[in-house]
Design a protein around this motif. Structure first.
Motif, PDB file in Angstrom:
ATOM      1  N   GLU A  48       0.749  -1.134   0.021  1.00 13.84           N
ATOM      2  CA  GLU A  48      -0.136   0.023  -0.168  1.00 13.84           C
ATOM      3  C   GLU A  48       0.976   1.069  -0.002  1.00 13.84           C
ATOM      4  OE1 GLU A  48      -2.999  -0.076   3.302  1.00 13.84           O
ATOM      5  OE2 GLU A  48      -2.711  -2.210   3.379  1.00 13.84           O
ATOM      6  N   PHE A  49       0.754   1.960  -0.969  1.00 15.38           N
ATOM      7  CA  PHE A  49       1.619   3.356  -0.880  1.00 15.38           C
ATOM      8  C   PHE A  49       0.887   4.322  -0.191  1.00 15.38           C
ATOM      9  CE2 PHE A  49       2.824   1.069  -4.621  1.00 15.38           C
ATOM     10  CZ  PHE A  49       4.450   1.308  -4.883  1.00 15.38           C
ATOM     11  N   THR A  50       1.191   4.271   1.312  1.00 18.73           N
ATOM     12  CA  THR A  50       0.731   5.205   2.000  1.00 18.73           C
ATOM     13  C   THR A  50       1.865   5.575   2.953  1.00 18.73           C
ATOM     14  OG1 THR A  50       0.473   3.527   3.713  1.00 18.73           O
ATOM     15  CG2 THR A  50      -1.446   3.964   2.361  1.00 18.73           C
ATOM     16  N   PRO A  51       1.862   6.965   3.518  1.00 16.38           N
ATOM     17  CA  PRO A  51       2.785   7.501   4.433  1.00 16.38           C
ATOM     18  C   PRO A  51       3.090   6.342   5.367  1.00 16.38           C
ATOM     19  CG  PRO A  51       1.358   8.922   4.189  1.00 16.38           C
ATOM     20  CD  PRO A  51       0.666   7.655   3.456  1.00 16.38           C
ATOM     21  N   ALA A  52       2.326   5.710   6.284  1.00 12.24           N
ATOM     22  CA  ALA A  52       2.706   4.600   7.052  1.00 12.24           C
ATOM     23  C   ALA A  52       3.540   3.425   6.384  1.00 12.24           C
ATOM     24  CB  ALA A  52       1.293   4.051   7.748  1.00 12.24           C
ATOM     25  N   ALA A  53       3.303   3.133   5.215  1.00  9.74           N
ATOM     26  CA  ALA A  53       4.365   2.261   4.614  1.00  9.74           C
ATOM     27  C   ALA A  53       5.840   2.698   4.303  1.00  9.74           C
ATOM     28  CB  ALA A  53       3.752   1.618   3.151  1.00  9.74           C
ATOM     29  N   THR A  54       5.916   4.089   4.370  1.00  5.47           N
ATOM     30  CA  THR A  54       7.361   4.346   4.385  1.00  5.47           C
ATOM     31  C   THR A  54       8.208   4.448   5.724  1.00  5.47           C
ATOM     32  OG1 THR A  54       7.027   6.828   5.024  1.00  5.47           O
ATOM     33  CG2 THR A  54       6.654   6.130   2.706  1.00  5.47           C
ATOM     34  N   GLN A  55       7.250   3.983   6.713  1.00 12.14           N
ATOM     35  CA  GLN A  55       8.099   3.826   8.114  1.00 12.14           C
ATOM     36  C   GLN A  55       8.296   2.481   8.327  1.00 12.14           C
ATOM     37  OE1 GLN A  55       8.817   6.803   9.615  1.00 12.14           O
ATOM     38  NE2 GLN A  55       7.994   7.587   7.800  1.00 12.14           N
ATOM     39  N   GLY A  56       8.383   1.564   7.370  1.00 13.74           N
ATOM     40  CA  GLY A  56       8.429   0.300   7.718  1.00 13.74           C
ATOM     41  C   GLY A  56       9.988   0.007   8.458  1.00 13.74           C
ATOM     42  N   THR A  57      11.035   0.735   8.159  1.00 16.88           N
ATOM     43  CA  THR A  57      12.226   0.214   8.537  1.00 16.88           C
ATOM     44  C   THR A  57      12.785   1.238   9.568  1.00 16.88           C
ATOM     45  OG1 THR A  57      13.407   1.827   7.146  1.00 16.88           O
ATOM     46  CG2 THR A  57      13.000  -0.463   6.197  1.00 16.88           C
ATOM     47  N   ALA A  58      11.887   2.073  10.252  1.00 16.88           N
ATOM     48  CA  ALA A  58      12.185   2.899  11.267  1.00 16.88           C
ATOM     49  C   ALA A  58      12.661   2.170  12.485  1.00 16.88           C
ATOM     50  CB  ALA A  58      10.910   3.855  11.595  1.00 16.88           C
ATOM     51  N   SER A  59      11.884   1.049  12.605  1.00 19.71           N
ATOM     52  CA  SER A  59      12.467   0.161  13.917  1.00 19.71           C
ATOM     53  C   SER A  59      13.909  -0.209  14.080  1.00 19.71           C
ATOM     54  CB  SER A  59      11.641  -1.258  13.795  1.00 19.71           C
ATOM     55  OG  SER A  59      11.787  -1.996  12.610  1.00 19.71           O
ATOM     56  N   LEU A  60      14.338  -0.187  12.816  1.00 17.66           N
ATOM     57  CA  LEU A  60      15.866  -0.415  12.898  1.00 17.66           C
ATOM     58  C   LEU A  60      16.698   0.857  13.629  1.00 17.66           C
ATOM     59  CD1 LEU A  60      17.764  -2.344  11.679  1.00 17.66           C
ATOM     60  CD2 LEU A  60      18.114  -1.209   9.575  1.00 17.66           C
ATOM     61  N   GLY A  61      16.161   2.066  13.316  1.00 17.74           N
ATOM     62  CA  GLY A  61      16.725   3.431  13.848  1.00 17.74           C
ATOM     63  C   GLY A  61      16.259   3.346  15.292  1.00 17.74           C
ATOM     64  N   ARG A  62      15.098   2.786  15.723  1.00 16.76           N
ATOM     65  CA  ARG A  62      14.548   2.864  17.088  1.00 16.76           C
ATOM     66  C   ARG A  62      15.662   1.991  17.878  1.00 16.76           C
ATOM     67  NH1 ARG A  62       8.471   1.887  17.287  1.00 16.76           N
ATOM     68  NH2 ARG A  62       9.136  -0.345  17.857  1.00 16.76           N
ATOM     69  N   ALA A  63      15.989   0.815  17.278  1.00 15.49           N
ATOM     70  CA  ALA A  63      16.731  -0.056  18.080  1.00 15.49           C
ATOM     71  C   ALA A  63      18.284   0.515  18.409  1.00 15.49           C
ATOM     72  CB  ALA A  63      17.148  -1.489  17.215  1.00 15.49           C
ATOM     73  N   VAL A  64      18.805   1.321  17.434  1.00 22.25           N
ATOM     74  CA  VAL A  64      20.126   1.838  17.637  1.00 22.25           C
ATOM     75  C   VAL A  64      19.718   2.797  18.454  1.00 22.25           C
ATOM     76  CG1 VAL A  64      21.901   2.984  16.422  1.00 22.25           C
ATOM     77  CG2 VAL A  64      20.603   1.307  15.267  1.00 22.25           C
ATOM     78  N   VAL A  65      18.605   3.628  18.390  1.00 17.89           N
ATOM     79  CA  VAL A  65      18.519   4.834  19.566  1.00 17.89           C
ATOM     80  C   VAL A  65      18.518   4.416  20.908  1.00 17.89           C
ATOM     81  CG1 VAL A  65      16.816   6.179  20.332  1.00 17.89           C
ATOM     82  CG2 VAL A  65      17.503   6.699  18.033  1.00 17.89           C
ATOM     83  N   MET A  66      17.850   3.103  20.996  1.00 14.31           N
ATOM     84  CA  MET A  66      17.966   2.660  22.386  1.00 14.31           C
ATOM     85  C   MET A  66      19.432   2.373  22.972  1.00 14.31           C
ATOM     86  SD  MET A  66      15.110  -0.285  22.773  1.00 14.31           S
ATOM     87  CE  MET A  66      14.590  -0.834  21.312  1.00 14.31           C
ATOM     88  N   VAL A  67      20.304   1.741  22.040  1.00 13.23           N
ATOM     89  CA  VAL A  67      21.836   1.662  22.582  1.00 13.23           C
ATOM     90  C   VAL A  67      22.314   2.972  22.561  1.00 13.23           C
ATOM     91  CG1 VAL A  67      23.888   0.724  21.540  1.00 13.23           C
ATOM     92  CG2 VAL A  67      21.885  -0.516  20.809  1.00 13.23           C
ATOM     93  N   LEU A  68      22.160   3.882  21.790  1.00 11.57           N
ATOM     94  CA  LEU A  68      22.580   5.114  22.040  1.00 11.57           C
ATOM     95  C   LEU A  68      22.427   5.878  23.417  1.00 11.57           C
ATOM     96  CD1 LEU A  68      22.502   8.258  19.775  1.00 11.57           C
ATOM     97  CD2 LEU A  68      22.111   8.576  22.004  1.00 11.57           C
ATOM     98  N   ALA A  69      20.776   5.647  23.972  1.00 13.53           N
ATOM     99  CA  ALA A  69      20.491   6.361  25.134  1.00 13.53           C
ATOM    100  C   ALA A  69      21.150   5.426  26.321  1.00 13.53           C
ATOM    101  CB  ALA A  69      18.909   6.231  25.197  1.00 13.53           C
ATOM    102  N   ALA A  70      21.121   4.299  25.965  1.00 15.76           N
ATOM    103  CA  ALA A  70      21.498   3.395  27.305  1.00 15.76           C
ATOM    104  C   ALA A  70      22.914   3.779  27.714  1.00 15.76           C
ATOM    105  CB  ALA A  70      21.434   1.924  26.981  1.00 15.76           C
ATOM    106  N   LEU A  71      23.865   3.802  26.477  1.00 10.65           N
ATOM    107  CA  LEU A  71      25.352   4.106  26.511  1.00 10.65           C
ATOM    108  C   LEU A  71      25.636   5.662  27.093  1.00 10.65           C
ATOM    109  CD1 LEU A  71      26.847   2.813  23.063  1.00 10.65           C
ATOM    110  CD2 LEU A  71      27.376   2.151  25.365  1.00 10.65           C
ATOM    111  N   ALA A  72      24.615   6.377  26.978  1.00 12.42           N
ATOM    112  CA  ALA A  72      24.735   7.717  27.472  1.00 12.42           C
ATOM    113  C   ALA A  72      25.146   7.705  28.815  1.00 12.42           C
ATOM    114  CB  ALA A  72      23.424   8.772  27.081  1.00 12.42           C
ATOM    115  N   VAL A  73      24.262   6.784  29.657  1.00 17.78           N
ATOM    116  CA  VAL A  73      24.529   6.772  31.062  1.00 17.78           C
ATOM    117  C   VAL A  73      25.433   5.413  31.398  1.00 17.78           C
ATOM    118  CG1 VAL A  73      22.528   5.414  31.459  1.00 17.78           C
ATOM    119  CG2 VAL A  73      23.320   6.890  33.361  1.00 17.78           C
TER     120      VAL A  73
END
Lengths: 250, 328, 240
Positions: A48-73
């Motif tokens: 489906e060509f919808t804006p939501a479908a463009t976000q399919g890989t954002a979970s990859l960024g979210r996983a890395v952001v978790m590492v970033l935030a955890a490492l910060a402390v």
């Protein structure tokens, strides 16, 4: 204000946030570019060509952001700089809130770049009205990444403060977010009901991510209530972390 | 014996060790002296095969570290006392090291006893004070009863009692005929601990020889003399002294090296020369060291040391403008 | 080599992480099997149902295996290690072997523990180990964990940092391997040849794939071997 400045300098003067931040953006957006070049209505009829479908890989960024935030402390605990931090700012709650604020701002920015970046590159390669941000749901799925990334950062920071060890914090966060929540759905009978109350499931419902062919009808909450629920869990975890840090020896 | 020839190590563009050649003899404590960042630790890591030289070569008793069979039985080293897993007990740390070289377990307790850690052997090494960590590191170095021992800044951060203990320990090890190579950035410490010295600055060799020679040379003092009859005094001194190393003019005064102030005073008195000032100028060891190592780029280093290190020889690395060592 | 193996065994078991990793991996896999068995309804409980928590155990084991080498770099004990035994390849092979054996043991105990637990709770004839697929699902888990541990040691040696190695080892199998399916046409093929996806066909015969179960395991082992060789080459070359 000086605490915020101190935390900002501390975070951005080490290399890991830059690396993580770069990967958190390049991996999902790059993947989206790859997807966008490959996908077209003929070879992917189910797409489906919808804006939501463009976000399919954002979970990859979210996983890395978790590492970033955890490492910060956790890296502060590893190198003992947390002692200098608390020495400079004996009000630990204030110091840790300042750190949280800096991490939240950084992860929100990353979320914005990932959300709008993925949407923009997809749209650049597939021009058409389908990808315009029109409905509230469209906006939620793209701009919503800002809120979800920010809260994810705060949640991961809370876990980092509680666990204090890099390896432990990163392993717990990733295994939980990427495996445990999904695995719980496998439990017969009760699994689905439990899963409906899992924090990252809640975040995905806010964004409106399709979870395969799963039955997402009759959910207990609506999108904004799910976001509030995710935010509440974040506050509880971060609060527990700050509470623990105040109580224990640095 | 440790022999380094033309040892060089580059990290990217940084030259950490530059064409370094030296030998460390057995049965003696050899100090490895240089300011922080001079390349001492890098050199020691290369001796142990941990870092690979960019060029050059270093051998232990004629062999590369990599070719030693059960190297801990030949070479013991303490490079950094914090190189232990914090959650492993002191005994367990030594146990795995012993297992790697088939050293009997009884030896673990022996070395623990030797360094006085028996009481805390079961405690996790992460909770050790610096002094205790150093002792554990020394225990690890002694585990294989090695002929060659390397210590990197072993007294750093230790209390006076600990420093004394280590100093005596090194002498004992050398007296047993072992090769002891110990680095420090403190000349005063080395003057007490070592018999031989290898001095480096910015990765280059500045001096190799005995401590005595180095101290004598480095602390070489001059005497400042003021007199209305300076010219006569100069002539007399020139006629007199084979010992005199220098006579330079310093405004209306003479700076004389190699002769004690008493001798100059007596010479003047015997020849009825009036002295307005007779002032011994003693340079400190530290000052000399800083001057020698501080700006090594200007110094020429000698790559190969000749057989004997006589007075002329060990000057290879000294500054061209002689006498500057003893600035008042 | 026996000396080296003994050394690495001492080193591994005198730290805490292998112990809690083992406990966590066993507790979660067997506990999950119990949860599934207790709540099961609609059709008989099968051998496959008892192994739903297997991937959780695998992830814990890879984290443990990566930490076995990254903590050596973190605390610089790798220098003491290479000082004691300058033949780095031999040392790292011994370490890999010890970690892989531990992983295999964890895998076998987890798998049989889960199977027995499920059987005790709700055992029918479907819970018997009959076919080759049944045996692979249970007894085969040790092999999967062992090879997974080899991959983890290799990745840990290459990256040297705990956070980085763990992130790669978790994000790759849990996220990246699935995300590639989004790519049209070729996505499914790429997915099928992803190492952790491939090896899931070894223990779970219900997953269709391009190659058979044993070939899938061999492919997984091949990936591990390539990574290990790369890691050994890099460790030999760089400064400790």
């Amino acid at each position: 204000m000086s605490l915020l400045t101190a935390e900002r300098i501390k975070l951005l003067s080490t290399r890991s946030p830059w690396w993580c931040g770069l990967l958190a953006i390049v991996l999902p957006v790059g993947f989206t570019v790859l997807l966008a070049t490959q996908v077209n209505p003929t070879n992917a009829p189910g797409f489906e060509f919808t804006p939501a479908a463009t976000q399919g890989t954002a979970s990859l960024g979210r996983a890395v952001v978790m590492v970033l935030a955890a490492l910060a402390v956790t890296s502060e605990y590893r190198f003992g700089t947390i002692r200098s931090t608390f020495q400079a700012a004996p009000q630990r709650v204030a110091a840790l809130l300042a750190k949280s604020a800096v991490v939240v701002v950084l992860t929100a920015v990353i979320g914005a770049v990932v959300g709008f970046g993925s949407w923009a590159v997809f749209r650049a390669l597939h021009s058409g009205p389908d990808l315009d941000l029109v409905t509230a749901a469209d906006w939620r799925s793209v701009a919503g990444e800002v809120l979800v990334f920010a809260l994810t950062g705060a949640l991961a920071l809370g876990v980092g403060i509680l666990v204090r060890q890099t390896a432990g914090a990163v392993a717990i966060l990733l295994v939980y977010a990427l495996l445990v929540e999904g695995l719980i759905g496998v439990i017969p009978k009760v699994g689905r009901d439990i899963q409906h109350w899992m924090p990252f499931f809640a975040a995905d419902r806010f964004l409106g991510i399709r979870d395969g062919g799963d039955d997402l009808q009759n959910l207990p909450l609506g999108p904004w209530a799910y976001l509030a629920y995710f935010a509440a869990i974040t506050v509880v975890v971060l609060g527990a972390g700050i509470f623990a840090a105040v109580r224990r020896d640095a | 014996m440790i022999e380094a020839t033309g040892l060089t190590k580059h990290y990217g563009r940084t030259v950490a060790v530059d064409n370094l050649s030296f030998t460390v003899a057995e049965g003696r404590v050899t100090g490895f002296l240089g300011p922080n960042g001079a390349g001492k630790s890098t050199t020691m890591r290369m001796v142990l095969g941990l870092d690979r030289p960019t060029s050059g070569d270093v051998r232990i008793d004629g062999q590369h570290y990599h070719d030693l069979h059960q190297p801990l039985r030949t070479v013991g080293a303490l490079l950094d006392a914090k190189w232990v897993h914090p959650n492993r007990s002191a005994r367990d740390h030594l146990r795995w090291l012993a297992a790697a070289s088939k050293i009997p377990r009884a030896r673990v307790d022996e070395v623990l006893d030797l360094v006085g850690l028996t009481g805390v052997a079961g405690k996790r090494a992460g909770g050790f004070s610096l002094g205790m960590s150093q002792r554990l590191g020394i225990a690890a170095a002694l585990l294989g009863d090695p002929r060659v021992l390397l210590f990197d800044e072993p007294v750093n951060g230790l209390d006076p009692e600990g420093i004394l203990w280590i100093r005596k320990f090194m002498h004992r090890l050398a007296d047993e005929g072992r090769t002891v190579f110990v680095s420090s950035h403190l000349l005063s410490e080395m003057a007490l601990t070592a018999q031989d010295l290898v001095v480096i600055g910015r990765g280059k060799l500045i001096y190799q020889g005995t401590v005595e020679d180095f101290v004598e040379h480095a602390t070489e003092s001059t005497v400042l003399v003021r007199s209305p009859q300076l010219d006569r005094l100069r002539d007399l001194l020139r006629a007199e002294g084979s010992e005199i190393t220098e006579i330079t003019e310093d405004g209306d005064a003479l700076r004389i090296g190699g002769v004690a102030s008493a001798a100059i005073g007596e010479l003047a008195a015997a020849n009825n020369i009036v002295l307005h000032e007779l002032n011994p100028q003693v340079g400190s060891l530290e000052q000399a060291f800083i001057q020698l190592t501080g700006d090594t780029v200007e110094y020429r280093t000698e790559e190969h040391r000749s057989e004997e290190h006589g007075a002329g020889e060990h000057r290879a690395g000294e500054p061209a403008g002689n006498g500057e060592v003893t600035s008042g | 080599m026996t000396t080296l193996l003994a050394t690495e065994r001492i080193k591994l078991f005198t730290t805490r992480s292998p112990w809690w990793s083992t406990l966590l991996a066993l507790g979660m896999t067997i506990g999950f099997a119990a949860l599934v068995a207790l709540n099961h309804s609609g059709g008989p409980l099968t051998v496959r149902h008892s192994q739903f928590g297997a991937q959780f155990g695998l992830m814990i084991v890879t984290v443990m295996a990566a930490l076995a080498i990254t903590t050596e770099y973190r605390f610089a004990t790798i220098r003491a290690t290479f000082q004691a035994v300058p033949h780095r390849t031999a040392v790292l092979l011994a370490k890999t072997a010890v970690v892989a054996v531990l992983a295999a043991v964890i895998g076998e105990v987890a798998a049989f523990g889960s199977w027995i637990t499920a059987r005790v709770i709700d055992g029918g004839p479907e819970m018997n180990l009959v076919t080759g697929g049944d045996w692979r699902a249970v007894a085969g888990l040790g092999l999967v964990y062992a090879v997974g541990a080899v991959i983890a040691v290799a990745v840990g040696t290459l990256i040297r940092q705990s956070a980085g190695a763990i992130s790669v080892l978790l994000i790759w199998p849990l996220l990246v391997e699935n995300l590639v399916q989004l790519i049209p046409r070729v996505g499914e093929d790429i997915h099928n040849w992803m190492p952790f996806t491939a090896v899931s066909r070894f223990t779970d015969s219900t997953v269709p794939g391009p190659i058979g179960p044993w070939a899938s395991l061999a492919y997984f082992a091949g990936v591990a071997a390539v990574l290990l060789v790369a890691a050994l080459a890099v460790a030999e070359k760089r400064d400790a």
